[in-house]
Design a protein around this motif. Sequence first.
Motif, short mmCIF file in Angstrom:
data_model
loop_
_atom_site.label_atom_id
_atom_site.label_comp_id
_atom_site.label_asym_id
_atom_site.label_seq_id
_atom_site.Cartn_x
_atom_site.Cartn_y
_atom_site.Cartn_z
N ASN A 339 168.59 30.88 -17.47
CA ASN A 339 168.90 31.53 -18.75
C ASN A 339 167.77 32.47 -19.16
OD1 ASN A 339 171.40 30.35 -19.15
ND2 ASN A 339 170.52 28.51 -20.07
N ARG A 340 166.51 31.97 -19.00
CA ARG A 340 165.39 32.85 -19.33
C ARG A 340 165.36 34.06 -18.41
NH1 ARG A 340 160.54 33.94 -17.58
NH2 ARG A 340 160.82 32.51 -15.82
N THR A 341 165.63 33.82 -17.13
CA THR A 341 165.66 34.93 -16.17
C THR A 341 166.76 35.91 -16.51
OG1 THR A 341 164.84 33.41 -14.47
CG2 THR A 341 165.78 35.49 -13.72
N ARG A 342 167.92 35.35 -16.90
CA ARG A 342 169.04 36.24 -17.27
C ARG A 342 168.69 37.06 -18.50
NH1 ARG A 342 174.69 33.78 -19.26
NH2 ARG A 342 173.29 33.15 -20.95
N ASP A 343 168.03 36.46 -19.48
CA ASP A 343 167.65 37.21 -20.67
C ASP A 343 166.68 38.34 -20.31
OD1 ASP A 343 169.22 35.54 -22.15
OD2 ASP A 343 167.58 34.21 -22.75
N GLU A 344 165.67 38.02 -19.50
CA GLU A 344 164.72 39.06 -19.10
C GLU A 344 165.41 40.13 -18.26
OE1 GLU A 344 161.54 37.14 -17.11
OE2 GLU A 344 160.76 36.13 -18.92
N MET A 345 166.27 39.68 -17.36
CA MET A 345 166.99 40.64 -16.55
C MET A 345 167.99 41.45 -17.37
SD MET A 345 169.08 39.88 -13.04
CE MET A 345 169.91 41.19 -12.16
N GLY A 346 168.56 40.80 -18.41
CA GLY A 346 169.47 41.54 -19.30
C GLY A 346 168.75 42.67 -20.02
N VAL A 347 167.51 42.41 -20.43
CA VAL A 347 166.72 43.48 -21.07
C VAL A 347 166.50 44.63 -20.10
CG1 VAL A 347 164.51 44.03 -22.11
CG2 VAL A 347 165.63 41.88 -22.67
N LEU A 348 166.14 44.28 -18.85
CA LEU A 348 165.94 45.33 -17.84
C LEU A 348 167.25 46.07 -17.54
CD1 LEU A 348 163.62 43.41 -15.33
CD2 LEU A 348 162.95 45.09 -17.07
N MET A 349 168.37 45.35 -17.51
CA MET A 349 169.66 46.01 -17.26
C MET A 349 170.04 46.92 -18.41
SD MET A 349 171.83 42.90 -15.49
CE MET A 349 173.29 43.91 -15.31
N LYS A 350 169.73 46.49 -19.64
CA LYS A 350 170.00 47.36 -20.79
C LYS A 350 169.14 48.62 -20.73
CE LYS A 350 171.60 43.81 -24.04
NZ LYS A 350 171.31 43.12 -25.32
N ASP A 351 167.89 48.45 -20.30
CA ASP A 351 167.05 49.64 -20.13
C ASP A 351 167.65 50.59 -19.11
OD1 ASP A 351 165.31 48.60 -21.96
OD2 ASP A 351 163.93 47.76 -20.48
N VAL A 352 168.16 50.02 -18.01
CA VAL A 352 168.78 50.86 -16.98
C VAL A 352 170.03 51.54 -17.53
CG1 VAL A 352 169.91 50.83 -14.72
CG2 VAL A 352 167.83 49.50 -15.09
N GLU A 353 170.87 50.79 -18.25
CA GLU A 353 172.10 51.38 -18.81
C GLU A 353 171.78 52.46 -19.83
OE1 GLU A 353 174.22 48.12 -20.40
OE2 GLU A 353 174.78 47.27 -18.44
N SER A 354 170.79 52.21 -20.68
CA SER A 354 170.41 53.21 -21.67
C SER A 354 169.87 54.47 -21.00
CB SER A 354 169.37 52.63 -22.62
OG SER A 354 168.94 53.60 -23.56
N ALA A 355 169.02 54.28 -19.99
CA ALA A 355 168.49 55.44 -19.26
C ALA A 355 169.61 56.16 -18.52
CB ALA A 355 167.42 54.99 -18.28
N GLN A 356 170.59 55.41 -18.01
CA GLN A 356 171.71 56.04 -17.31
C GLN A 356 172.57 56.86 -18.27
OE1 GLN A 356 172.34 55.68 -13.87
NE2 GLN A 356 173.73 57.38 -14.26
#
Length: 466
Positions: A339-356
Amino acid sequence: MNFAQFFLILRARQRIIWITLVTVVAVTAVVSLLIPKTYKATASVLLNYKGVDPVTGLTLPGQLLPGYMATQIDIISSKNVALRVVDALKLADNPAVVQQFNDANGGGNVRDWLASLLLRKLEIVPSKESSVVEISFGGADPQFVSAVANAFADEYQKISVQLRVEPMRKASAYFDGQTKQLRDALEAAQSRLSKYQQEHGIVSIDNRLDVESNRLNDLSTQLVVAQGLATEAKSRQEMALSPNGAASPDVASNPLIQNLKSSLGVAEAKFADVSQRLSQNHPQYIAAKAELDKLREDLRTQQALIGSSVGNNAQIMKQREGAIRAATAEQKAKVLELNRTRDEMGVLMKDVESAQRAFDATSLRSAQTKIEGQSEQSDISVLNPATPPTAPSQPKPLLNVLLSIFFGSLLGVGLGFCAELFDRRVRSERDLVEALQIPVLGAITWNPPKRRRFGKLKPLARLGTN
């Protein structure tokens, strides 16, 4: 002053009025005939401009922009357009024009001088209720004025394209830089996400989390079952090891115990029978008693073994419960870590989506701006090109004569009244009353005798004949 006095003054000063009127009309007619003829050519252009913000891309009709028409008129009458007209018509390359410039100025820039001369004779008239603008130019040569008017319309059309394209090209360069920065930011965000996945061994966090969660649920169910079994086994152990262990279900239901009990019952019955018939020292009595003791010892031994077996089972159940509990705790820690990994990875994925998203929007706008910057289509179109005029616009003798009659009459009347002010005379009874402030008692009507032309020469003629 009443109308009668006004009419008497005009009648008395009619000579001044007529002389003034004739003089003004004659001078106007002579001047209209002597001044050189001026021709005027007009080109009409249609403005279909739509304002586009090169950064935001918002479109606004040009007619709604404040000062739109005034801005277009300023562009047409700008020195830049005039210089482009001079270059288009190659006026600065004419030796006669250069010589005239040198004689008039003695040095300087002939292009600026010609542009100033063209702007002096340029007339721009916008339509009040439409987007049509008339560009007029006056001069002595019909062919030249039509060429200049058309040149102004053409150069205005070209410079409007340039003014629209240059901001788009600058915006395109700006968007190219922004696109490069956003691409670098997107690549950096994707690199961070990939590195994080590699460090934590994540292929698909959603599927893995579902599997681990299901496993945790299964372990939780097993733990509950194991706890129940361990509790039951402990209870059975306590009952089996109690003094009343024979009443334990595990002991009572054991087939070997049941056989031993049956044999023990038979042996007890046999011993009772022998003990009644024989003495204690009799061999049969001793044998029956030994058999009875042996069966009792075997029963106690088997009960102890069954109690020990039940205790071992309870210990196994307890160990199993501990193992499942440890596995459940470990699985819970793993799920929490996921869950912690998913939260951290979710932040990174949101950064990727926002940059995209930012990169896609900027790339789309950059492509659109680049296309608009390369477009040479003009929103200004020539509606009616100028043609060489067949009749001069100036002078207009008939109109000038009519105007001279009107203004000459006004001037004559004015001069007549001025003469009357300097030489005031009595022309009616009202003038006498106003001048002397006395009443008029009577008036004598007197008509002067008519003058005869050449009246004094007739007696001389008669005298000569005698």
